[in-house]
Design a protein around this motif. Structure first.
Motif, PDB file in Angstrom:
ATOM      1  N   THR A  43       0.871  -1.177   0.000  1.00  0.00           N
ATOM      2  CA  THR A  43       0.000   0.000   0.000  1.00  0.00           C
ATOM      3  C   THR A  43       0.906   1.224   0.000  1.00  0.00           C
ATOM      4  O   THR A  43       1.671   1.464   0.951  1.00  0.00           O
ATOM      5  N   VAL A  44       0.888   1.961  -1.078  1.00  0.00           N
ATOM      6  CA  VAL A  44       1.813   3.079  -1.277  1.00  0.00           C
ATOM      7  C   VAL A  44       1.516   4.189  -0.266  1.00  0.00           C
ATOM      8  O   VAL A  44       0.373   4.656  -0.138  1.00  0.00           O
ATOM      9  N   GLN A  45       2.571   4.608   0.466  1.00  0.00           N
ATOM     10  CA  GLN A  45       2.467   5.678   1.456  1.00  0.00           C
ATOM     11  C   GLN A  45       3.003   6.986   0.871  1.00  0.00           C
ATOM     12  O   GLN A  45       4.050   6.998   0.217  1.00  0.00           O
ATOM     13  N   ASP A  46       2.319   8.083   1.127  1.00  0.00           N
ATOM     14  CA  ASP A  46       2.670   9.366   0.498  1.00  0.00           C
ATOM     15  C   ASP A  46       4.082   9.833   0.827  1.00  0.00           C
ATOM     16  O   ASP A  46       4.741  10.469  -0.008  1.00  0.00           O
ATOM     17  N   ASP A  47       4.571   9.548   2.039  1.00  0.00           N
ATOM     18  CA  ASP A  47       5.869  10.095   2.454  1.00  0.00           C
ATOM     19  C   ASP A  47       7.037   9.135   2.228  1.00  0.00           C
ATOM     20  O   ASP A  47       8.152   9.370   2.699  1.00  0.00           O
ATOM     21  N   VAL A  48       6.821   8.056   1.480  1.00  0.00           N
ATOM     22  CA  VAL A  48       7.879   7.077   1.194  1.00  0.00           C
ATOM     23  C   VAL A  48       8.326   7.208  -0.262  1.00  0.00           C
ATOM     24  O   VAL A  48       7.503   7.470  -1.142  1.00  0.00           O
ATOM     25  N   ILE A  49       9.634   7.043  -0.508  1.00  0.00           N
ATOM     26  CA  ILE A  49      10.162   7.077  -1.873  1.00  0.00           C
ATOM     27  C   ILE A  49      10.223   5.647  -2.411  1.00  0.00           C
ATOM     28  O   ILE A  49      10.739   4.741  -1.734  1.00  0.00           O
ATOM     29  N   TYR A  50       9.706   5.454  -3.607  1.00  0.00           N
ATOM     30  CA  TYR A  50       9.621   4.123  -4.211  1.00  0.00           C
ATOM     31  C   TYR A  50      10.375   4.079  -5.534  1.00  0.00           C
ATOM     32  O   TYR A  50      10.376   5.055  -6.297  1.00  0.00           O
ATOM     33  N   LYS A  51      10.997   2.914  -5.764  1.00  0.00           N
ATOM     34  CA  LYS A  51      11.563   2.643  -7.097  1.00  0.00           C
ATOM     35  C   LYS A  51      10.475   2.007  -7.952  1.00  0.00           C
ATOM     36  O   LYS A  51       9.740   1.130  -7.499  1.00  0.00           O
ATOM     37  N   GLN A  52      10.397   2.466  -9.221  1.00  0.00           N
ATOM     38  CA  GLN A  52       9.457   1.872 -10.168  1.00  0.00           C
ATOM     39  C   GLN A  52      10.242   1.299 -11.333  1.00  0.00           C
ATOM     40  O   GLN A  52      11.291   1.848 -11.728  1.00  0.00           O
ATOM     41  N   VAL A  53       9.762   0.196 -11.878  1.00  0.00           N
ATOM     42  CA  VAL A  53      10.462  -0.437 -12.995  1.00  0.00           C
ATOM     43  C   VAL A  53       9.567  -0.465 -14.225  1.00  0.00           C
ATOM     44  O   VAL A  53       8.352  -0.320 -14.138  1.00  0.00           O
ATOM     45  N   THR A  54      10.200  -0.647 -15.354  1.00  0.00           N
ATOM     46  CA  THR A  54       9.487  -0.915 -16.598  1.00  0.00           C
ATOM     47  C   THR A  54      10.233  -2.020 -17.333  1.00  0.00           C
ATOM     48  O   THR A  54      11.409  -2.282 -17.033  1.00  0.00           O
ATOM     49  N   ILE A  55       9.555  -2.663 -18.265  1.00  0.00           N
ATOM     50  CA  ILE A  55      10.169  -3.772 -19.004  1.00  0.00           C
ATOM     51  C   ILE A  55      10.189  -3.410 -20.476  1.00  0.00           C
ATOM     52  O   ILE A  55       9.144  -3.132 -21.066  1.00  0.00           O
ATOM     53  N   ARG A  56      11.375  -3.414 -21.051  1.00  0.00           N
ATOM     54  CA  ARG A  56      11.513  -3.085 -22.466  1.00  0.00           C
ATOM     55  C   ARG A  56      11.181  -4.292 -23.332  1.00  0.00           C
ATOM     56  O   ARG A  56      11.408  -5.437 -22.932  1.00  0.00           O
ATOM     57  N   THR A  57      10.651  -4.022 -24.502  1.00  0.00           N
ATOM     58  CA  THR A  57      10.325  -5.100 -25.428  1.00  0.00           C
ATOM     59  C   THR A  57      11.585  -5.606 -26.130  1.00  0.00           C
ATOM     60  O   THR A  57      12.681  -5.084 -25.945  1.00  0.00           O
TER      61      THR A  57
END
Length: 445
Positions: free
Chosen positions: A16-30
Motif C-alpha cells: 500500500t503506497v504511502q505518500d511520504d515514502v520514496i519508491y523505485k518503479q520499474v518498466t520492461i523493455r520489449t
C-alpha cells in the motif's frame, strides 16, 4: 515435458503506497531488452496506491507486452521496487531449472511462442492469461543436459561477441570509404588522369556564360523576374583549390531556388487540385521515401512554382536540427504529378546535367560542412532558406568532366553497396546464430 507452472511460481507481495515514502518503479523493455529502472517517486506522486513489491532474482513479465519480448529478471539494483497489476512476478524453481539456463531460456523462440499463445483478447488489447501461461508445456531438459546446453550456447555467444565488433568495424570503414570517394570526386582527384587525356574541354566559365545569356533573355522578355546581384564568394568559404577550367559559383548563378507550399489551405483559396506532395519525411541523404506520400490542395496559380520535374535538387530546410538540415536528394520523376512543401527547398538548374554533380558536392564532407555553416543561426540552431541556399558555393567542373566524375563515383558506390550488402548478410547471420542454437536446444525431442 514440463509446464511453465512447474518452473515458475506466482509471487505476490502487496504494497500500500504511502505518500511520504520514496519508491523505485520499474518498466520492461520489449525485444528481450529486460527490466530497467523507470524512476523514483514519492508515494504522493503515485496515483495507484495498491501495488506489488518485487525482489532480486524474480522473473517478471508485462501482461500486455510479454508477446513482444517484454520480460526479464529483477536485478539487485531493482530489489524492492514496486509494480502495478500490469506486471506478473514469479519465483524461479531452481530444483527444475538452472539459473543461467533459465536466463538463456527466456531468449528462446519457444518461450516467446508461449507468451504469444497465452496472450488473449482483441488485437490492440491482448493480455497474457496467467492460468493459460502457467499451463503451457515446454520441452525442458533435465539439469545435467541443461548444463551441457549452457556450454554450447556460451560457445556460440563467444563467437558472436568476436564477430559483432568486426562487423561494426567493417561498416565504419565502408562509410568512411564512401565519404573519401565523394571528397576525392569534388576536389577533382578522381579525374586527374581524365583531365590529362582531355585537355581541350570547354571550361566551366563558358557554361555559366550561356546560362547568364539565357537568363538575360528571359528577363528581357519578362518571363523571369530580375534578381539582386549575388555577393562575391568569400575566400574563407572556399575549402580547397580547384583544377584548371573549374570555377566556384553560387547555386543561384546556376538555377532557380524555390520554396514550396504552406499547409495553410485557407490562404490558397477554394479551387484546388489534389496532388501528392513531398514533406521533410520524404527526403533523406541521396534517398527519397515515397511509400507514404500525403496529398495537398494546389491552386492553378501555384502549380508552375511547386510542381516537381526530374533532376530538381531537393534540400530539407532543417527546422533547427543539425542532423536534419540540408538533407539532399534528386527528384527522379517516379511520381507525377507531384509538388513539394515549403520545408523542402527546390533548386532547378538551367542545365539539368549539373544536378547530379551538385548532389555529390552537397553529400561530400566539405559540402556538408558548408551547408551547416551557412544554416547555423545566432541562437545555435540550424535552418536553411531559399536565400541561404542560393548563396551556397559550388565548385563547378566542365560539363564533360562532371559526366566523367559522376560515372566514376557511381561505379565506386556500386562496389560500396555490394560490400554493405555482404556485411549486412554477416550481421544477419550473427544475429540469427544464437536464436538458431536456442531453437535447436529447446525444440521438442
Amino acid at each position: 515435458m514440463k509446464r511453465i507452472g512447474d518452473i515458475l511460481t506466482r509471487h505476490k507481495t502487496p504494497v500500500t503506497v504511502q505518500d511520504d515514502v520514496i519508491y523505485k518503479q520499474v518498466t520492461i523493455r520489449t525485444n528481450y531488452k529486460g527490466v530497467v529502472l523507470r524512476g523514483t517517486k514519492t508515494g504522493a506522486e503515485i496515483g495507484t496506491k495498491n501495488q506489488w513489491r518485487v525482489a532480486t532474482g524474480q522473473f517478471i513479465l508485462s501482461r500486455i507486452d510479454a508477446r513482444n519480448g517484454a520480460f526479464g529478471i529483477i536485478s539487485k539494483e531493482l530489489d524492492g521496487a514496486i509494480v502495478t497489476n500490469d506486471f506478473l512476478a514469479f519465483d524461479v524453481n531452481e530444483d527444475e531449472v538452472e539459473h543461467e539456463f533459465f536466463n538463456v531460456f527466456l531468449q528462446s523462440p519457444v518461450f516467446l511462442d508461449a507468451c504469444i499463445k497465452a496472450s488473449r483478447g482483441n488485437t490492440n488489447r491482448k493480455r497474457i492469461e496467467e492460468d493459460f501461461f502457467l499451463a503451457f508445456k515446454l520441452n525442458l531438459p533435465p539439469l545435467p543436459q541443461q548444463r551441457h546446453l549452457i556450454t554450447k550456447i556460451n560457445k556460440a555467444r563467444s563467437g558472436i561477441a568476436v564477430a559483432n565488433p568486426e562487423i561494426a568495424r567493417q561498416e565504419t570503414l565502408v562509410t568512411k570509404l564512401k565519404q573519401a570517394i565523394l571528397q576525392e570526386a569534388i576536389q577533382g582527384k578522381l579525374t586527374a588522369d581524365w583531365r590529362a587525356a582531355n585537355p581541350d574541354v570547354e571550361p566551366a566559365g563558358q557554361l555559366l556564360h550561356r546560362i547568364r545569356t539565357e537568363k538575360a533573355r528571359l528577363i528581357a522578355e519578362k518571363k523571369l523576374r530580375k534578381e539582386k546581384p549575388l555577393p562575391e564568394i568569400a575566400p574563407d568559404e572556399i575549402p580547397f583549390e580547384i583544377p584548371d577550367k573549374w570555377e566556384w559559383y553560387c547555386v543561384a548563378d546556376l538555377g532557380l531556388v524555390m520554396g514550396g507550399l504552406t499547409k495553410n489551405a485557407a490562404k490558397r483559396g477554394t479551387h484546388k487540385l489534389i496532388m501528392p506532395y513531398l514533406r521533410v519525411a520524404n527526403v533523406y541523404a541521396n534517398r527519397l521515401q515515397l511509400t507514404n506520400l500525403q496529398e495537398i490542395g494546389v491552386t492553378d496559380s501555384e502549380i508552375e512554382r511547386v510542381l516537381l520535374k526530374e533532376n530538381d535538387l531537393l534540400l530539407v530546410e532543417g527546422n533547427g536540427s543539425r542532423n536534419q538540415v540540408g538533407r539532399v536528394a534528386l527528384w527522379d520523376g517516379s511520381v507525377a504529378p507531384c509538388v513539394h512543401q515549403n520545408h523542402v527547398i527546390k533548386v532547378r538548374f538551367r542545365e539539368p546535367k549539373i544536378a547530379r554533380w551538385t548532389l555529390y558536392w552537397f553529400l561530400s564532407p566539405d559540402g556538408r560542412q558548408l551547408i551547416e555553416s551557412q544554416a547555423k543561426t545566432s541562437t545555435g540552431l540550424y535552418n536553411l532558406s531559399t536565400g541561404k541556399v542560393g548563396k551556397l558555393p559550388i565548385p563547378l567542373p566542365p560539363l564533360a568532366e562532371q559526366a566523367a566524375i559522376v560515372k566514376r563515383v557511381e561505379a565506386l558506390m556500386t562496389l560500396c553497396h555490394e560490400m554493405e550488402a555482404e556485411i549486412g548478410r554477416s550481421r544477419s547471420h550473427a544475429d540469427h546464430l544464437l536464436q538458431a542454437v536456442l531453437k535447436k536446444a529447446f525444440a521438442p525431442a
